[in-house]
Design a protein around this motif. Structure first.
Motif, PDB file in Angstrom:
ATOM      1  N   ALA A  24       6.157-127.688 -29.642  1.00  0.00           N
ATOM      2  CA  ALA A  24       5.832-128.729 -30.608  1.00  0.00           C
ATOM      3  C   ALA A  24       4.737-129.648 -29.774  1.00  0.00           C
ATOM      4  O   ALA A  24       3.935-130.417 -30.777  1.00  0.00           O
ATOM      5  CB  ALA A  24       6.842-129.489 -31.173  1.00  0.00           C
ATOM      6  N   ARG A  25       4.749-129.645 -28.747  1.00  0.00           N
ATOM      7  CA  ARG A  25       4.143-130.660 -27.825  1.00  0.00           C
ATOM      8  C   ARG A  25       3.530-129.987 -26.596  1.00  0.00           C
ATOM      9  O   ARG A  25       3.861-128.997 -25.990  1.00  0.00           O
ATOM     10  CB  ARG A  25       4.505-131.941 -27.567  1.00  0.00           C
ATOM     11  N   ARG A  30      -0.270-125.923 -27.863  1.00  0.00           N
ATOM     12  CA  ARG A  30      -1.427-125.023 -27.838  1.00  0.00           C
ATOM     13  C   ARG A  30      -1.101-123.627 -28.018  1.00  0.00           C
ATOM     14  O   ARG A  30      -1.773-122.855 -28.464  1.00  0.00           O
ATOM     15  CB  ARG A  30      -2.088-125.446 -26.317  1.00  0.00           C
ATOM     16  N   LEU A  31       0.121-123.398 -27.403  1.00  0.00           N
ATOM     17  CA  LEU A  31       0.530-122.019 -27.705  1.00  0.00           C
ATOM     18  C   LEU A  31       0.877-121.925 -29.124  1.00  0.00           C
ATOM     19  O   LEU A  31       0.574-120.669 -29.555  1.00  0.00           O
ATOM     20  CB  LEU A  31       1.754-121.654 -26.866  1.00  0.00           C
ATOM     21  N   THR A  32       1.370-122.501 -29.831  1.00  0.00           N
ATOM     22  CA  THR A  32       1.624-122.374 -31.141  1.00  0.00           C
ATOM     23  C   THR A  32       0.384-122.289 -31.902  1.00  0.00           C
ATOM     24  O   THR A  32       0.148-121.550 -32.868  1.00  0.00           O
ATOM     25  CB  THR A  32       2.429-123.485 -31.847  1.00  0.00           C
ATOM     26  N   VAL A  43       7.942-119.454 -35.057  1.00  0.00           N
ATOM     27  CA  VAL A  43       9.007-120.398 -34.954  1.00  0.00           C
ATOM     28  C   VAL A  43       8.859-121.368 -33.860  1.00  0.00           C
ATOM     29  O   VAL A  43       8.532-121.212 -32.665  1.00  0.00           O
ATOM     30  CB  VAL A  43      10.453-119.586 -34.748  1.00  0.00           C
ATOM     31  N   VAL A  44       8.343-122.751 -34.215  1.00  0.00           N
ATOM     32  CA  VAL A  44       8.277-123.746 -33.295  1.00  0.00           C
ATOM     33  C   VAL A  44       9.688-124.648 -33.015  1.00  0.00           C
ATOM     34  O   VAL A  44      10.016-125.342 -33.880  1.00  0.00           O
ATOM     35  CB  VAL A  44       7.488-124.915 -34.301  1.00  0.00           C
ATOM     36  N   LEU A  56       3.156-129.497 -37.528  1.00  0.00           N
ATOM     37  CA  LEU A  56       2.338-128.193 -37.282  1.00  0.00           C
ATOM     38  C   LEU A  56       2.867-127.128 -38.208  1.00  0.00           C
ATOM     39  O   LEU A  56       2.079-126.326 -38.993  1.00  0.00           O
ATOM     40  CB  LEU A  56       3.029-127.447 -35.901  1.00  0.00           C
ATOM     41  N   ALA A  57       4.302-127.258 -38.766  1.00  0.00           N
ATOM     42  CA  ALA A  57       4.768-126.140 -39.693  1.00  0.00           C
ATOM     43  C   ALA A  57       3.813-126.485 -41.008  1.00  0.00           C
ATOM     44  O   ALA A  57       3.551-125.540 -41.699  1.00  0.00           O
ATOM     45  CB  ALA A  57       6.127-126.506 -40.061  1.00  0.00           C
ATOM     46  N   THR A  58       3.864-127.907 -41.455  1.00  0.00           N
ATOM     47  CA  THR A  58       3.226-128.307 -42.725  1.00  0.00           C
ATOM     48  C   THR A  58       1.718-127.823 -42.727  1.00  0.00           C
ATOM     49  O   THR A  58       1.247-127.161 -43.861  1.00  0.00           O
ATOM     50  CB  THR A  58       3.349-129.887 -42.996  1.00  0.00           C
ATOM     51  N   ALA A  59       1.023-128.035 -41.618  1.00  0.00           N
ATOM     52  CA  ALA A  59      -0.376-127.365 -41.408  1.00  0.00           C
ATOM     53  C   ALA A  59      -0.451-126.203 -41.703  1.00  0.00           C
ATOM     54  O   ALA A  59      -1.548-125.680 -42.022  1.00  0.00           O
ATOM     55  CB  ALA A  59      -0.978-128.149 -40.486  1.00  0.00           C
TER      56      ALA A  59
END
Length: 263
Positions: A24-25, A30-32, A43-44, A56-59
């Motif tokens: 998440a940070r 950046r990997l996500t 899967v974050v 991140l999931a919402t976007a």
């Protein structure tokens, strides 16, 4: 039993389900974003960064799933993997072991040789080595079922060039490299590759935010590319190890630091 001459199973990045611990940070974010940019489902995983993970999931418009779990807790990791598989309807194909126990790259505040306590080493070993072992064991059944798996461990160039002797962090990452190599030997027959990406100081992440500007300048001056590697550039190497192009690469440690350390 004769060795098979059939081509091994391969999944393009846009058909993969990728678990990124600490996703998440910092470098994890950046990997996500890198995997989402290639069409993968992600899967974050996070421990405390709920808001960033959910953003991140919402976007991602359904491509990412934010999931809280402490990677040092094997039961929590197993539950996360089971829930993610149910959500996406398929096993996880790739794991990026990125989660970092609480740590700051602040050379002035690091434990010195005469003050280093075992508890500092243990904290790093628990988060780095135990965390990677837990995620690997949790995803193995699914990877074996589909005949494909990619495990990418995040290391450091400091155990080759300890320009700043972060004893606890570096020792744990060195142990993770050993685990990378032994796991690659054990899991190769299952078409599961295990590799490591080792960065240097990255400009800039949460962990490197305490680093003085003169340190960044010194590293840039001594790097062939004359600049400090960015988290985005580092994430590119993870895409390579997860991709078809790295199908015959396992047990390797790729140093991504602009050429500062020659591996």
């Amino acid at each position: 039993m004769p060795l098979s001459s059939c081509s091994p199973v391969s999944f393009p990045l846009d058909q993969q389900i990728v678990l990124i611990t600490g996703g998440a940070r910092g470098v994890g974010e950046r990997l996500t974003r890198a995997f989402l940019g290639q069409g993968a489902r992600v899967v974050v995983n996070y421990l405390e960064s709920r808001e960033a993970a959910n953003a991140l999931a919402t976007a991602s418009q359904g491509k990412a799933l934010a999931m809280q779990a402490d990677v040092t807790d094997s039961r929590a990791v197993a539950a996360l993997v089971a829930e993610a598989q149910a959500y996406f309807g398929a096993p996880i194909t790739t794991v990026i072991n990125n989660a970092l126990p609480r740590f700051s790259f602040d050379g002035d505040a690091r434990p010195q040789a005469d003050s280093l306590g075992w508890e500092s080493l243990q904290q790093q070993f628990e988060g780095v080595v135990r965390g990677a072992l837990n995620t690997t064991q949790a995803v193995l059944p699914g990877m074996r079922e589909q005949g494909f798996g990619r495990i990418v461990n995040i290391g450091t160039n400091l155990f080759q060039n300890p320009v700043v002797p972060y004893h606890d962090y570096t020792a744990a990452k060195a142990a993770l490299l050993s685990l990378t190599r032994t796991l690659s030997q054990d899991l190769g027959p299952d078409n599961i590759t295990v590799n490591m990406i080792s960065g240097g100081l990255l400009r800039t992440t949460d962990a490197s935010s305490a680093t003085p500007e003169e340190v960044f300048e010194l590293i840039a001056a001594n790097t062939p590319l004359r600049r400090v590697t960015t988290p985005e550039e580092f994430a590119d190497a993870a895409l390579f190890f997860a991709s078809h192009w790295a199908r015959a690469v396992t047990g390797q440690n790729l140093v991504v630091d602009g050429g500062l350390v020659k591996n």
